[in-house]
Design a protein around this motif. Structure first.
Motif, PDB file in Angstrom:
ATOM      1  N   GLU A 247       0.837  -1.197   0.000  1.00 19.22           N
ATOM      2  CA  GLU A 247       0.000   0.000   0.000  1.00 19.22           C
ATOM      3  C   GLU A 247       0.877   1.254   0.000  1.00 19.22           C
ATOM      4  O   GLU A 247       1.806   1.374   0.790  1.00 19.22           O
ATOM      5  CB  GLU A 247      -0.907  -0.005   1.218  1.00 19.22           C
ATOM      6  CG  GLU A 247      -1.896   1.164   1.253  1.00 19.22           C
ATOM      7  CD  GLU A 247      -2.812   1.091   2.455  1.00 19.22           C
ATOM      8  OE1 GLU A 247      -3.941   0.606   2.290  1.00 19.22           O
ATOM      9  OE2 GLU A 247      -2.380   1.492   3.564  1.00 19.22           O
ATOM     10  N   THR A 248       0.561   2.186  -0.886  1.00 22.50           N
ATOM     11  CA  THR A 248       1.320   3.440  -0.948  1.00 22.50           C
ATOM     12  C   THR A 248       0.438   4.656  -0.663  1.00 22.50           C
ATOM     13  O   THR A 248       0.953   5.743  -0.416  1.00 22.50           O
ATOM     14  CB  THR A 248       1.968   3.612  -2.335  1.00 22.50           C
ATOM     15  OG1 THR A 248       0.944   3.576  -3.350  1.00 22.50           O
ATOM     16  CG2 THR A 248       2.983   2.507  -2.604  1.00 22.50           C
ATOM     17  N   LEU A 249      -0.893   4.486  -0.684  1.00 21.75           N
ATOM     18  CA  LEU A 249      -1.790   5.605  -0.378  1.00 21.75           C
ATOM     19  C   LEU A 249      -3.101   5.073   0.176  1.00 21.75           C
ATOM     20  O   LEU A 249      -3.698   4.143  -0.377  1.00 21.75           O
ATOM     21  CB  LEU A 249      -2.063   6.432  -1.646  1.00 21.75           C
ATOM     22  CG  LEU A 249      -3.073   7.589  -1.500  1.00 21.75           C
ATOM     23  CD1 LEU A 249      -2.519   8.681  -0.573  1.00 21.75           C
ATOM     24  CD2 LEU A 249      -3.428   8.179  -2.860  1.00 21.75           C
ATOM     25  N   ASN A 250      -3.557   5.670   1.270  1.00 21.28           N
ATOM     26  CA  ASN A 250      -4.855   5.354   1.856  1.00 21.28           C
ATOM     27  C   ASN A 250      -5.370   6.629   2.482  1.00 21.28           C
ATOM     28  O   ASN A 250      -5.170   6.903   3.658  1.00 21.28           O
ATOM     29  CB  ASN A 250      -4.737   4.242   2.898  1.00 21.28           C
ATOM     30  CG  ASN A 250      -6.098   3.758   3.358  1.00 21.28           C
ATOM     31  OD1 ASN A 250      -7.073   4.513   3.368  1.00 21.28           O
ATOM     32  ND2 ASN A 250      -6.167   2.493   3.748  1.00 21.28           N
ATOM     33  N   GLU A 251      -6.036   7.418   1.652  1.00 16.13           N
ATOM     34  CA  GLU A 251      -6.488   8.750   2.083  1.00 16.13           C
ATOM     35  C   GLU A 251      -7.935   8.954   1.650  1.00 16.13           C
ATOM     36  O   GLU A 251      -8.220   9.059   0.460  1.00 16.13           O
ATOM     37  CB  GLU A 251      -5.592   9.813   1.430  1.00 16.13           C
ATOM     38  CG  GLU A 251      -5.887  11.248   1.848  1.00 16.13           C
ATOM     39  CD  GLU A 251      -4.966  12.228   1.148  1.00 16.13           C
ATOM     40  OE1 GLU A 251      -5.480  13.078   0.404  1.00 16.13           O
ATOM     41  OE2 GLU A 251      -3.738  12.129   1.325  1.00 16.13           O
TER      42      GLU A 251
END
Length: 441
Positions: A5-9
Motif C-alpha cells: 500500500e502506498t496511499l490510503n487517504e
C-alpha cells in the motif's frame, strides 16, 4: 507476488504490485507445459516439441500473457481480501518501463473505493401517494379529442379551402412522358396534409368540383426514385368532389372506429387510460419525495471522480438543453459550476444508496425486461429496428444504460413497499401543480 500500500487517504487507494522474475518464469513455464501437448512443429511429433524450443518460439508472446494474468490475479485477490469496490476502472501502469527479461515486474495500481453505505430505516420514511380519479369532464374532453381526430368529410358547395378534402383523378408526366406510379383515380387528398410533393396541394386550393387543374411541381432533389429526383413534373388533375371536414359525433359508431364495442365501453377504456396516466405522474411526485427523504437521511464520503464525471454530464446536458440547435459535440468546452457539482453530489449519493439497497434486496433486471427496453428504443428508428437491436446486443455499455433506469425503478418500488405510504385523493389540477413544482426544483 507482493502488494504494498502506498496511499490510503479518504477513498483514494494506491498500491505497488511486484511480480518477481522467478514467479513470472514459473508462470511462463506453466503455460508452455499446458500448451505443449497441442503444439505441432516440423521435425517433431505432435506434443513432443522440446520445452527449450517452445520457449524460443513462443516465449515472448507467452511472457506478455503470463504477466497480464498474474497482475489481474493479484488485483482480484486484493479486492476479495480488502473488500474494496473500485468506483471506476483502476488505473494500472507498469513503472519499470525499461523492463527486460529476467527483471522483476513492478506495477502501480490506483483507484477510488466506493464508500461504505450506512443502513437506512426505510420503514421510517413517510410518503404521500397522490390519487386522481378520472371525472366526467376529463372523459368528455378525451372523447372530444378523439372525435376531432376521427373527423368525417361531407360534400360542400363552392371552392376548396385549406383543410378540405378533394377527391381527384390525376396523371403525372415528366418531359411529356407518363411515369409509373404517377396516376390515380378517386384519390382523397386533404389539402394542407403535406402528403404530396411540396407545392402540389396549394395549387388545388380554390378549385370547385368538376374543375380541371394543371399542377406544375418539381420533385425534391433527395426524392426516393432517382429517375424523378429534381425533375419538373406536370400533373393533370380533375377535381371530382370537394368535401369539408366535419367533427365526428360522439356515439357508438365513433367508439367502434377505435375498436370499442360501444360508447360505454370506450368511456371505460378512456377512464382506465387517464387514471393510468395520472398514476404515472403521481409516481414521479412520490419518487421525488422519496429521494428527498433519503437524501436527508444519509451522508457519506463520495468518490471525487464520480462526482466530477456526473457534474460534467449535467453541465453538458443543460448546455444542450439551452442550445437545441447544436446537435453534435463540436462546441466550446463547458465549465462546471458549483450548482452542477451540488446536483452531482446528490445524484451520486442517491445512486450509490439505491444500488446498495437493490443489491441487499437482491433486485434483478431480467433478460425479458432488457429486451423490452431495447424494443421500445428501437421503435424510434423505423425501418432500422433490427440493426439497432443487434447494435445494443454487441454493446455492453448501451445495455447498461438501458438496465440502469429499470433497476432504479425496481428498487424504488421495493422501497415504496417498505415505507409508510398514505394515499391522498386530489384533483387533476393539484397533480399538475405538483408535477410543475418538480420541473422548477
Amino acid at each position: 507476488m507482493q502488494v504494498t500500500e502506498t496511499l490510503n487517504e479518504g477513498l483514494k487507494r494506491a498500491y505497488t504490485i511486484t511480480l518477481s522474475a522467478a514467479e513470472l518464469e514459473a508462470k511462463v513455464n506453466e503455460k508452455l507445459v499446458e500448451a505443449q501437448p497441442e503444439v505441432e512443429m516440423k521435425g517433431f511429433r505432435k506434443g513432443k516439441v522440446p520445452m527449450a524450443l517452445l520457449k524460443k518460439q513462443f516465449g515472448q508472446r507467452v511472457i506478455g500473457e503470463a504477466m497480464q494474468e498474474s497482475i489481474d490475479g493479484a488485483m482480484n485477490k486484493h479486492f476479495e481480501e480488502s473488500g474494496d469496490r473500485p468506483a471506476l476502472q483502476p488505473d494500472v501502469k507498469m513503472t519499470n518501463e525499461d523492463w527486460k527479461e529476467g527483471d522483476d515486474v513492478e506495477v502501480a495500481m490506483s483507484y477510488e473505493a466506493l464508500p461504505t453505505i450506512p443502513e437506512v430505516d426505510l420503514k421510517g420514511v413517510a410518503l404521500e401517494k397522490l390519487v386522481v380519479k378520472a371525472d366526467d369532464a376529463a372523459v368528455t374532453e378525451a372523447l372530444e379529442g378523439l372525435a376531432e381526430n376521427a373527423q368525417n368529410f361531407e360534400a360542400k358547395d363552392g371552392a376548396s379551402e385549406d383543410g378540405d378534402q378533394v377527391v381527384i383523378d390525376f396523371v403525372g408526366s415528366v418531359d411529356g412522358e407518363e411515369f409509373e406510379g404517377g396516376a390515380g383515380e378517386d384519390y382523397p387528398l386533404v389539402l394542407g396534409s403535406n402528403s404530396f410533393i411540396p407545392g402540389f396541394e396549394e395549387q388545388l386550393v380554390g378549385k370547385k368540383s368538376g374543375e380541371a387543374v394543371d399542377v406544375n411541381v418539381s420533385f425534391p432533389e433527395e426524392y426516393g426514385a432517382e429517375h424523378l429526383a429534381g425533375k419538373e413534373a406536370l400533373f393533370k388533375c380533375t377535381v371530382k368532389e370537394v368535401k369539408a371536414a366535419a367533427k365526428a359525433e360522439i356515439n357508438d359508431d365513433l367508439a367502434k372506429q377505435f375498436g370499442a364495442e360501444d360508447l360505454d365501453a370506450m368511456k371505460a377504456q378512456i377512464t382506465e387510460r387517464l387514471e393510468a396516466e395520472y398514476a404515472g405522474a403521481a409516481r414521479a411526485v412520490q419518487k421525488r419525495a422519496l429521494l428527498d427523504a433519503l437524501d436527508g437521511k444519509v451522508d457519506f464520503d463520495l468518490p471525487p471522480s464520480l462526482v466530477e464525471a456526473e457534474a460534467k454530464q449535467i453541465a453538458h446536458q443543460l448546455w444542450h438543453d439551452e442550445n437545441p440547435d447544436v446537435q453534435g459535440h463540436d462546441h466550446p468546452e463547458i465549465e462546471t459550476t458549483d450548482e452542477h457539482t451540488k446536483l452531482a453530489n446528490r445524484r451520486v449519493r442517491l445512486g450509490l444508496l439505491l444500488a446498495e439497497l437493490g443489491q441487499k434486496a437482491e433486485v434483478e433486471v431480467t433478460d425479458a425486461e432488457i429486451t423490452q427496453a431495447i424494443m421500445n428504443q428501437a421503435r424510434q428508428y423505423p425501418g432500422q429496428e433490427r440493426q439497432f437491436f443487434e447494435f445494443v446486443q454487441q454493446n455492453p455499455q448501451m445495455q447498461q444504460q438501458l438496465r440502469a433506469p429499470i433497476f432504479e425503478d425496481k428498487v424504488v418500488d421495493y422501497v415504496f413497499e417498505l415505507a409508510d405510504v398514505t394515499e391522498k385523493e386530489v384533483s387533476k389540477a393539484d397533480l399538475e401543480k405538483a408535477i410543475e413544482a418538480l420541473d422548477e426544483e
